[in-house]
Structures are given as C-alpha cells and as structure tokens.
Design an enzyme around this catalytic site. Sequence first.
Site, short mmCIF file in Angstrom:
data_model
loop_
_atom_site.label_atom_id
_atom_site.label_comp_id
_atom_site.label_asym_id
_atom_site.label_seq_id
_atom_site.Cartn_x
_atom_site.Cartn_y
_atom_site.Cartn_z
N ASP A 49 -6.85 3.26 10.71
CA ASP A 49 -6.57 2.73 9.38
C ASP A 49 -7.88 2.90 8.62
O ASP A 49 -8.87 2.23 8.91
CB ASP A 49 -6.15 1.25 9.47
CG ASP A 49 -5.12 0.91 8.41
OD1 ASP A 49 -5.12 1.59 7.36
OD2 ASP A 49 -4.32 -0.02 8.62
N ASP A 102 -10.60 -1.48 13.62
CA ASP A 102 -11.06 -1.43 12.22
C ASP A 102 -12.49 -1.91 12.11
O ASP A 102 -12.94 -2.74 12.90
CB ASP A 102 -10.16 -2.31 11.34
CG ASP A 102 -8.74 -1.78 11.26
OD1 ASP A 102 -8.56 -0.55 11.40
OD2 ASP A 102 -7.82 -2.59 11.05
N LYS A 153 -3.29 4.43 6.86
CA LYS A 153 -3.28 4.91 8.24
C LYS A 153 -3.19 6.44 8.30
O LYS A 153 -2.45 7.03 7.53
CB LYS A 153 -2.07 4.33 8.97
CG LYS A 153 -2.12 2.83 9.13
CD LYS A 153 -0.89 2.36 9.90
CE LYS A 153 -0.84 0.87 10.05
NZ LYS A 153 -0.53 0.19 8.76
N ARG A 194 -7.93 -9.52 10.49
CA ARG A 194 -7.79 -10.45 9.36
C ARG A 194 -8.61 -11.73 9.61
O ARG A 194 -8.26 -12.81 9.15
CB ARG A 194 -6.32 -10.78 9.10
CG ARG A 194 -5.51 -9.58 8.74
CD ARG A 194 -4.42 -9.83 7.70
NE ARG A 194 -3.73 -8.59 7.40
CZ ARG A 194 -2.55 -8.24 7.93
NH1 ARG A 194 -1.92 -9.07 8.73
NH2 ARG A 194 -2.01 -7.08 7.62
N ARG A 199 0.83 -1.20 0.00
CA ARG A 199 0.00 0.00 0.00
C ARG A 199 0.86 1.26 0.00
O ARG A 199 0.58 2.23 -0.66
CB ARG A 199 -0.93 0.02 1.22
CG ARG A 199 -1.98 1.12 1.17
CD ARG A 199 -2.70 1.33 2.50
NE ARG A 199 -3.02 0.10 3.17
CZ ARG A 199 -4.12 -0.61 2.95
NH1 ARG A 199 -4.99 -0.21 2.06
NH2 ARG A 199 -4.34 -1.72 3.62
N TYR A 200 1.93 1.25 0.77
CA TYR A 200 2.81 2.42 0.87
C TYR A 200 4.06 2.17 0.04
O TYR A 200 4.50 1.03 -0.12
CB TYR A 200 3.20 2.65 2.34
CG TYR A 200 2.01 2.72 3.27
CD1 TYR A 200 1.18 3.83 3.27
CD2 TYR A 200 1.70 1.66 4.11
CE1 TYR A 200 0.09 3.89 4.11
CE2 TYR A 200 0.60 1.70 4.96
CZ TYR A 200 -0.20 2.83 4.95
OH TYR A 200 -1.29 2.88 5.78
N CYS A 238 -7.64 -13.81 18.38
CA CYS A 238 -8.19 -12.62 19.01
C CYS A 238 -9.52 -12.31 18.35
O CYS A 238 -9.61 -12.22 17.12
CB CYS A 238 -7.25 -11.44 18.82
SG CYS A 238 -5.55 -11.87 19.18
N ARG A 249 7.31 0.38 2.01
CA ARG A 249 7.22 -0.81 2.85
C ARG A 249 6.08 -1.72 2.41
O ARG A 249 5.07 -1.25 1.91
CB ARG A 249 7.07 -0.42 4.33
CG ARG A 249 5.89 0.49 4.63
CD ARG A 249 6.23 1.37 5.85
NE ARG A 249 5.06 2.07 6.40
CZ ARG A 249 4.61 3.24 5.94
NH1 ARG A 249 5.18 3.82 4.90
NH2 ARG A 249 3.58 3.83 6.51
N CYS A 293 -9.62 -9.48 15.77
CA CYS A 293 -8.62 -9.53 14.69
C CYS A 293 -9.15 -8.89 13.40
O CYS A 293 -10.27 -9.15 13.01
CB CYS A 293 -8.24 -10.98 14.41
SG CYS A 293 -7.06 -11.15 13.06
N CYS A 298 -2.37 -18.72 14.38
CA CYS A 298 -2.06 -17.92 15.57
C CYS A 298 -2.14 -18.83 16.78
O CYS A 298 -2.81 -19.86 16.74
CB CYS A 298 -3.06 -16.78 15.73
SG CYS A 298 -2.96 -15.60 14.39
C1 LIG Z 1 0.24 -0.81 8.73
C2 LIG Z 1 0.81 -1.16 7.47
C3 LIG Z 1 2.17 -0.95 7.22
C4 LIG Z 1 3.11 -0.40 8.27
O1 LIG Z 1 2.88 0.94 8.51
P1 LIG Z 1 3.72 1.73 9.63
O2 LIG Z 1 3.01 3.03 9.73
O3 LIG Z 1 5.12 1.83 9.13
O4 LIG Z 1 3.65 0.93 10.88
C5 LIG Z 1 2.65 -1.27 5.97
N1 LIG Z 1 1.85 -1.77 5.01
C6 LIG Z 1 0.53 -1.96 5.21
C7 LIG Z 1 -0.30 -2.48 4.10
C8 LIG Z 1 -0.03 -1.67 6.45
O5 LIG Z 1 -1.34 -1.88 6.65
S1 SF4 Z 2 -4.76 -10.07 16.02
FE1 SF4 Z 2 -5.28 -11.67 14.49
S2 SF4 Z 2 -3.35 -12.11 13.48
FE2 SF4 Z 2 -2.84 -11.06 15.39
S3 SF4 Z 2 -2.52 -12.70 16.87
FE3 SF4 Z 2 -4.64 -12.06 17.07
S4 SF4 Z 2 -5.75 -13.47 15.71
FE4 SF4 Z 2 -3.60 -13.60 15.14
#
Ligand SMILES: *Cc1c(COP(=O)(O)O)cnc(C)c1O
Ligand code: SF4
Length: 373
Positions: free
Chosen positions: A333, A296, A340, A136, A114-115, A131, A118, A134, A127
């Site tokens: 986010d 989220d 973010k 995801r 996305r960025y 959680c 990174r 979560c 996991c």
């Molecule tokens: C959160 C995230 C990051 C990391 O972002 P930072 O602000 O550097 O912590 C990188 N890529 C994606 C897709 C993210 O959701």
């Molecule tokens: S937040 Fe989601 S990915 Fe992270 S440890 Fe918990 S269940 Fe696993």
Amino acid sequence: MNLKHILWPDVSEKEWNNWQWQLKNRLSGKEGLKRLGKTLGADVTGPLKAIKTYKWAATPYYLSLIKSKDVLRDPVGKQVIPSPKETEAPSLPLASSDPLREKEYSPIKGLIHRYRDRVVILATSLCASYCRHCNRKRQWARPECITISREALGEIRDYLLLKPHVREVLVSGGDPLLLPLEKLEFILEALRTISTIKVLRLGTRVPVTLPMRVTDELCRLLKRHRPIWINTHFNHPNEITKETKSAIERMQLAGIPVSNQSVLLRGVNDDYDILRSLFCNLQEIMVRPYYLFQCDMVKGTSHFWVPLEMGIEIMERMWAHVGGMCVPNFVVDLPDGGGKVRLLPSHLLESDGKEAVFSTFEKRLIKVRLSHA
Ligand SMILES: *Cc1c(COP(=O)(O)O)cnc(C)c1O
Ligand code: SF4
C-alpha cells in the site's frame, strides 16, 4: 510454556470459552505489563515506556499462544507485547502516522473513499488485542471514534446514496466484531438498504485474538446480511488453534466465506517455511490467503519492516512450489496515499510480436511462436 496455566490457573473451561470473560480479563496498561513481567521474571521497563505513546491490551486467549518464555522473541509475543522500539527515534523520519493519507481520502467522518467502486467504514476503534504493527495506531488514542454514531452513519448512508458506482463497503476499524450486536446489526441494515451496495466485507481479527466471540448469535446476524465476506488477519501458524478453527467453521457454516490478509513482519513471519505453513494451514481450514502486505511505513512499527526484495523472493519461491489456492497476492500500500499495488514476477522475458520467450517456474526458457504472426 503455558501462560494460561501460569497466569489464570483457576479459570474454568466455561469462563475461558466465554468472550466476555476474555475481554474482562484482558491484560492491559501498566498493571498488566507488570503482572506479566513479574510472572515471567522479565524486565518490562521498555514495554512500559512504549505504552506511554501506544496503548496496550491483550486477551488471555491470545496471550496463551505465546510459547517462548522470552516473550519479545515469540512470534505471537512480538505482535502483541509492546516493544521499546515503537518509540525509539532512528527510523522515525521515514515513518508517518498516516502514510496511506487516509485522512485526506475521508470525505466525511468515519469513511475512506480511495477507489471508485469500494469504500471503507471505520466502525469502531476498539480491538480485542492491540497489534503492535497496526497501521491505524494513530486512532488508538482518540476517544471520539470508539464507536461510530448513528448520525455519522446516517451521513455515510447519504453519501453512498449519491455514489451509485460504489458497490462494496468494507466495515473495518478497529474491529467491527467487537461492537454490540445491536450496533453491528444497525450498521449492516443501514448499508443493506442502499440498493447500489452489492457486497459487504468485514475486516476483523476477532477469529484470531478472541475466537469465542464468534457465537451462534453473531453468525446468525451475519447470515441475515449476506453477501458478506470476512477478511481476517492470521500472521503465523501458531495462531491456528482448535478455537480459531471452530470459530472459522461456525462462520463458514453460516455461509460466510473467510479469507485472510497477513502482514510481512520481521521476526514473526519473514521466512519462506513459516509463510508456506501459514498459507497451507489456512487453506486446510478453507480460509483463502488473499493478501500478504508489505508492512506500511507507519510510525511506531519500523522494527517490523522487512526489505521489499525479501518479500518478493519469498513470494517467487511460493509461486513456483505451492498450489495457487494457498498463495496470496503480495501487495504494497504505497505511501503518499498511492493505494495498493501487486508485486508479481514476470515470466514473459521478451516478445517482439512474432515470438515470445517465457521462463517456466523451474526457470527453463520456452520460446513460443505467436500464431497471428
Ligand atoms: C485496502 C483498501 C480497500 C480494499 O481494497 P481491495 O484491494 O479490494 O482489498 C478499499 N479502500 C481502501 C481505502 C483501502 O485501503
Ligand atoms: S491490526 Fe489494528 S485494527 Fe486490526 S486488530 Fe490489530 S490493532 Fe486492531
């Protein structure tokens, strides 16, 4: 209440401190919930309904942090025991299974870009404990992403070789510290051979939910692939125990800095005093609070949502009264894949180029004549 003594009265210290024992003895599925319900004399009809949609598993260690008999009112219990609210309808129209649109930002399997500088790699969907908040959750049911394949990793490597502006890779999941060490080593090696990748970051909740997994062998592996930053996920002061402290210290002694991202969760930590203790206690074990996330808008998590204003209010108090090293960035986010954004109070009330008016942390006004005017 001590769930360890109630549910595992015969376990030896050696077994308890063995991460494989912990994984093997996780409570999960219908059986686990029924056992928990029977032991506590609690009605688990609601949780049983929820796990038809979202699976459930928890390590004995993490469950042992639940102190209240009413597990769905406990700050740890709420994070790990399924709630019937996960599958209830009312707020669902607002929620999406993937509000961050991670799928759209995934040019190849297992990678989110996305960025510019990174990327995120989804190394596994496993996991130690699942959680309930979560973001995801959508991945939990997909057997194909249990562990990233060598081929997929090869493709990711080829992609990164063509993108020299990417300088940091976040290895996430799921929880990468649950991977077999050979697999983790293979992934870190592959990334380390790309000269344009300068820094690795591991997102893991293992220090919180399965601290015994942080073995000396794992720490040696991490040490060999520095610079690596660990980002972990404490949400409540009750999660900081002698076991977690010792796991964190082992990583730090291997030269790995540890920071933390929390999620603001209704009924868990949506309270100034709880968050202040959490962040200060983290600083005391030299874990830097990095982010506090607004939860989220993910399907199956709406019972955790907190109004945005509440988070801002808590953070404003924090900025005014707590040392900067304890205070994370408060981050949303954005849905629709917006990425973010940090929410910061502005202390610059007005400025006309000649004079600026600031408000101090005690809300006193200070006028400053700008020197160049
Ligand atoms: C959160 C995230 C990051 C990391 O972002 P930072 O602000 O550097 O912590 C990188 N890529 C994606 C897709 C993210 O959701
Ligand atoms: S937040 Fe989601 S990915 Fe992270 S440890 Fe918990 S269940 Fe696993």
